[in-house]
Write a protein that holds these residues in place. Structure first.
Motif, PDB file in Angstrom:
ATOM      1  N   ILE A 268      24.572  53.750  39.835  1.00 51.03           N
ATOM      2  CA  ILE A 268      25.718  53.921  38.829  1.00 51.03           C
ATOM      3  C   ILE A 268      26.119  52.505  38.205  1.00 51.03           C
ATOM      4  CG2 ILE A 268      28.210  54.843  38.326  1.00 51.03           C
ATOM      5  CD1 ILE A 268      26.426  57.209  39.121  1.00 51.03           C
ATOM      6  N   ASN A 269      25.967  52.449  36.952  1.00 55.49           N
ATOM      7  CA  ASN A 269      26.662  51.280  36.369  1.00 55.49           C
ATOM      8  C   ASN A 269      27.591  51.695  35.031  1.00 55.49           C
ATOM      9  OD1 ASN A 269      27.053  48.789  35.101  1.00 55.49           O
ATOM     10  ND2 ASN A 269      24.978  48.425  34.687  1.00 55.49           N
ATOM     11  N   SER A 270      28.695  51.950  35.369  1.00 57.71           N
ATOM     12  CA  SER A 270      29.710  52.258  34.428  1.00 57.71           C
ATOM     13  C   SER A 270      30.801  51.377  34.306  1.00 57.71           C
ATOM     14  CB  SER A 270      30.351  53.632  34.935  1.00 57.71           C
ATOM     15  OG  SER A 270      31.462  53.581  35.646  1.00 57.71           O
ATOM     16  N   PRO A 271      31.897  51.545  33.313  1.00 58.57           N
ATOM     17  CA  PRO A 271      33.039  50.372  33.410  1.00 58.57           C
ATOM     18  C   PRO A 271      33.847  50.608  34.469  1.00 58.57           C
ATOM     19  CG  PRO A 271      32.464  51.554  31.159  1.00 58.57           C
ATOM     20  CD  PRO A 271      31.515  52.621  32.141  1.00 58.57           C
ATOM     21  N   TYR A 272      33.722  51.684  35.069  1.00 54.26           N
ATOM     22  CA  TYR A 272      34.546  52.035  36.062  1.00 54.26           C
ATOM     23  C   TYR A 272      34.128  51.563  37.519  1.00 54.26           C
ATOM     24  CZ  TYR A 272      37.150  54.119  32.122  1.00 54.26           C
ATOM     25  OH  TYR A 272      37.650  54.120  31.120  1.00 54.26           O
TER      26      TYR A 272
ATOM     27  N   HIS B 178      30.183  50.379  39.684  1.00 51.36           N
ATOM     28  CA  HIS B 178      28.888  49.927  39.860  1.00 51.36           C
ATOM     29  C   HIS B 178      28.705  50.104  41.272  1.00 51.36           C
ATOM     30  CE1 HIS B 178      25.585  47.277  40.072  1.00 51.36           C
ATOM     31  NE2 HIS B 178      25.335  46.964  38.629  1.00 51.36           N
ATOM     32  N   SER B 179      27.464  50.644  41.297  1.00 55.34           N
ATOM     33  CA  SER B 179      27.200  51.080  42.926  1.00 55.34           C
ATOM     34  C   SER B 179      26.750  49.935  43.774  1.00 55.34           C
ATOM     35  CB  SER B 179      26.037  52.237  42.888  1.00 55.34           C
ATOM     36  OG  SER B 179      24.915  51.725  42.156  1.00 55.34           O
TER      37      SER B 179
ATOM     38  N   GLY C  98      34.035  48.486  41.794  1.00 58.56           N
ATOM     39  CA  GLY C  98      34.519  48.437  40.246  1.00 58.56           C
ATOM     40  C   GLY C  98      35.990  48.811  40.373  1.00 58.56           C
TER      41      GLY C  98
END
Length: 254
Positions: A193-197, A199-200, A204
């Motif tokens: 997962i690489n989202s604004p909320y 990151h794995s 975040g």
């Protein structure tokens, strides 16, 4: 000074304002290439450098190698206790140090999974008794203490921060124990997962509960193939200096 090199009568007569430092490690999987005791080796090396520099000002306890690593148990070799058991262990260590009369205790952590139960332990304990009003009890990971000193651009890193079995940890292990590293077996996993909320690898704005094998099938994060012993030496020097500075400051707290 090493805590365990003293006799009980030495502890009875000791300067109780000296800081007692306890390194916290783990025994858990570190990818295909780095040994199970990686966290313990790294935090112990930092602790030994600190003890050598501040020998007359601190008491250094032996590293606790057993960590809260249940999230790594899917990958064989991990030896762990649950968060609740780990909290109980930390509480009893604090109780022992307090019973001996010491008033400053720092847990120097080397494994991310120890942070939550360790912090819960010292928080609950200080709320249980006025005994701890006269103490300073702190816990922090070496990478948190040393954050200003381990910026990637200062050490030639290709990745932005320390994670797990990553470029940072692997570099330090190559410098310290290159003979037991298996760089021919390095396998990293891209972040799931690489989202604004969230990151794995880096975390975040959301706290997400996932076992390690579901976050990285190889058990490694952060591009360990870019690791070198030279980067590791540079990182260790910077980390040790920053931890020493932190402890010297901690000693001045009234």
């Amino acid at each position: 000074m090493k805590f365990g090199d003293n006799c009980w009568v030495d502890m009875q007569q000791a300067d109780k304002n000296k800081i007692v430092v306890m390194p916290l490690g783990s025994m858990e999987q570190h990818g295909h290439h780095s040994p199970l005791l990686t966290d313990t080796y790294l935090v112990t090396e930092i602790a030994e450098r600190v003890e050598e520099h501040l020998s007359g000002q601190i008491y250094m306890l032996p590293t606790l190698w057993l960590g809260a690593s249940d999230h790594h148990l899917d990958l064989p070799g991990t030896v762990s206790v649950t968060n609740s058991v780990y909290s109980a262990i930390i509480k009893n260590i604090v109780r022992s140090i307090a019973k001996a009369g010491f008033r400053r205790l720092l847990f120097l952590n080397g494994h991310g999974g120890n942070v939550t139960p360790g912090t819960q332990a010292i928080t609950e304990l200080t709320n249980e008794s006025d005994v701890y009003n006269e103490m300073w009890i702190a816990l922090s990971s070496y990478w948190t203490v040393a954050a200003p000193a381990i910026s990637p651009e200062d050490h030639g890193m290709q990745t932005k921060q320390l994670t797990h079995a990553c470029e940072y940890e692997t570099s330090m292990m190559l410098f310290l124990h290159g003979e037991i590293m298996r760089m021919d077996r390095v396998k990293s996993s891209p972040p799931l997962i690489n989202s604004p909320y969230f990151h794995s690898e880096y975390g975040g704005r959301l706290n997400v509960a996932k076992r390690m094998a579901t976050r990285t099938p190889t058990g490694a994060m952060g591009e360990p193939q870019y690791a070198t012993p030279q980067k590791g030496e540079s990182l260790l020097n910077a980390i040790a200096d920053e931890v020493i500075a932190c402890i010297e400051d901690f000693a001045t707290w009234s």
